[in-house]
Design a protein around this motif. Structure first.
Motif, PDB file in Angstrom:
ATOM      1  N   ARG A  14      14.764  -7.251  -6.101  1.00 41.34           N
ATOM      2  CA  ARG A  14      14.158  -6.062  -7.627  1.00 41.34           C
ATOM      3  C   ARG A  14      12.969  -5.574  -7.278  1.00 41.34           C
ATOM      4  NH1 ARG A  14      15.186 -10.902 -11.153  1.00 41.34           N
ATOM      5  NH2 ARG A  14      17.367 -10.171 -12.564  1.00 41.34           N
ATOM      6  N   ALA A  15      12.749  -6.240  -6.498  1.00 44.84           N
ATOM      7  CA  ALA A  15      11.245  -5.351  -5.658  1.00 44.84           C
ATOM      8  C   ALA A  15      11.964  -4.361  -4.852  1.00 44.84           C
ATOM      9  CB  ALA A  15      11.044  -6.585  -4.304  1.00 44.84           C
ATOM     10  N   HIS A  16      12.941  -4.893  -3.630  1.00 45.11           N
ATOM     11  CA  HIS A  16      13.575  -3.836  -2.662  1.00 45.11           C
ATOM     12  C   HIS A  16      13.570  -2.391  -3.727  1.00 45.11           C
ATOM     13  CE1 HIS A  16      15.783  -2.243   0.083  1.00 45.11           C
ATOM     14  NE2 HIS A  16      17.041  -1.710  -0.291  1.00 45.11           N
ATOM     15  N   VAL A  17      14.744  -2.360  -4.655  1.00 44.43           N
ATOM     16  CA  VAL A  17      15.119  -1.526  -5.732  1.00 44.43           C
ATOM     17  C   VAL A  17      13.969  -0.836  -6.175  1.00 44.43           C
ATOM     18  CG1 VAL A  17      16.748  -1.087  -7.217  1.00 44.43           C
ATOM     19  CG2 VAL A  17      17.568  -2.658  -6.623  1.00 44.43           C
ATOM     20  N   ALA A  18      12.752  -1.152  -6.612  1.00 50.28           N
ATOM     21  CA  ALA A  18      11.797  -0.613  -7.108  1.00 50.28           C
ATOM     22  C   ALA A  18      11.218   0.383  -5.668  1.00 50.28           C
ATOM     23  CB  ALA A  18      10.766  -1.991  -7.566  1.00 50.28           C
ATOM     24  N   ARG A  19      10.809  -0.290  -4.376  1.00 43.49           N
ATOM     25  CA  ARG A  19      10.567   0.277  -4.059  1.00 43.49           C
ATOM     26  C   ARG A  19      11.757   1.974  -3.362  1.00 43.49           C
ATOM     27  NH1 ARG A  19       9.677  -2.542   1.323  1.00 43.49           N
ATOM     28  NH2 ARG A  19       9.118  -0.828   2.312  1.00 43.49           N
ATOM     29  N   VAL A  20      12.478   1.676  -3.600  1.00 41.92           N
ATOM     30  CA  VAL A  20      13.365   2.543  -3.173  1.00 41.92           C
ATOM     31  C   VAL A  20      13.250   3.928  -4.506  1.00 41.92           C
ATOM     32  CG1 VAL A  20      15.517   3.351  -3.567  1.00 41.92           C
ATOM     33  CG2 VAL A  20      15.428   1.329  -2.198  1.00 41.92           C
ATOM     34  N   LYS A  21      13.623   3.191  -5.592  1.00 39.51           N
ATOM     35  CA  LYS A  21      12.774   4.240  -6.961  1.00 39.51           C
ATOM     36  C   LYS A  21      11.804   4.729  -6.378  1.00 39.51           C
ATOM     37  CE  LYS A  21      15.753   1.732  -9.741  1.00 39.51           C
ATOM     38  NZ  LYS A  21      16.196   1.465 -10.832  1.00 39.51           N
ATOM     39  N   ALA A  22      10.584   4.386  -6.002  1.00 38.21           N
ATOM     40  CA  ALA A  22       8.877   4.700  -5.860  1.00 38.21           C
ATOM     41  C   ALA A  22       9.213   5.970  -4.893  1.00 38.21           C
ATOM     42  CB  ALA A  22       8.318   3.726  -5.874  1.00 38.21           C
ATOM     43  N   LEU A  23      10.514   6.199  -4.035  1.00 32.96           N
ATOM     44  CA  LEU A  23      10.448   7.113  -3.090  1.00 32.96           C
ATOM     45  C   LEU A  23      10.646   8.079  -4.014  1.00 32.96           C
ATOM     46  CD1 LEU A  23      12.707   5.755  -0.258  1.00 32.96           C
ATOM     47  CD2 LEU A  23      10.412   6.171   0.492  1.00 32.96           C
TER      48      LEU A  23
END
Length: 116
Positions: A14-23
């Motif tokens: 989930r933290a990984h996906v959140a980083r992607v969505k912040a790009l």
């Protein structure tokens, strides 16, 4: 695998996906294509945590912070970029090739032994 490990793995993802969505949007699009490509080509260690994928996000976050377009970071051939990342990694294709070769060698040896 313990329940705690599963829960921790989900938190990390989930933290990984959140980083992607912040790009930025262009980075997200390219990241998703890279992810699909790598899941198909299959470096074995890709399924062990998010190491390679997190490294890509690190690179993308740095590129975005510098105001660079995503293709300035990866180059215009994204598949070649991916191939370069995994060039020294064992892939599922490698494992399959080894298995196929072993099966052929066993079959030939068995057939040769029968003719002796």
């Amino acid at each position: 695998m313990r329940i705690r490990d599963i829960i921790e793995g989900k938190k990390e993802w989930r933290a990984h996906v959140a980083r992607v969505k912040a790009l930025p949007q262009d980075y997200q699009i390219v990241y998703k294509e890279i992810q699909k490509y790598l899941f198909k080509v299959g470096p074995v260690e890709l399924t062990e945590g998010t190491g390679l994928l997190s490294g890509i996000i690190d690179l993308f976050e740095e590129g975005a912070a510098l105001g660079r377009g995503v293709l300035e970071v990866t180059g215009s051939d994204v598949a070649a970029f991916c191939d370069e990342l995994i060039k020294d990694s064992k892939t599922y294709a490698d494992i399959y090739q080894e298995s196929a070769n072993q099966e052929v060698n066993k079959a030939i040896k068995k057939a040769t032994d029968k003719t002796k």
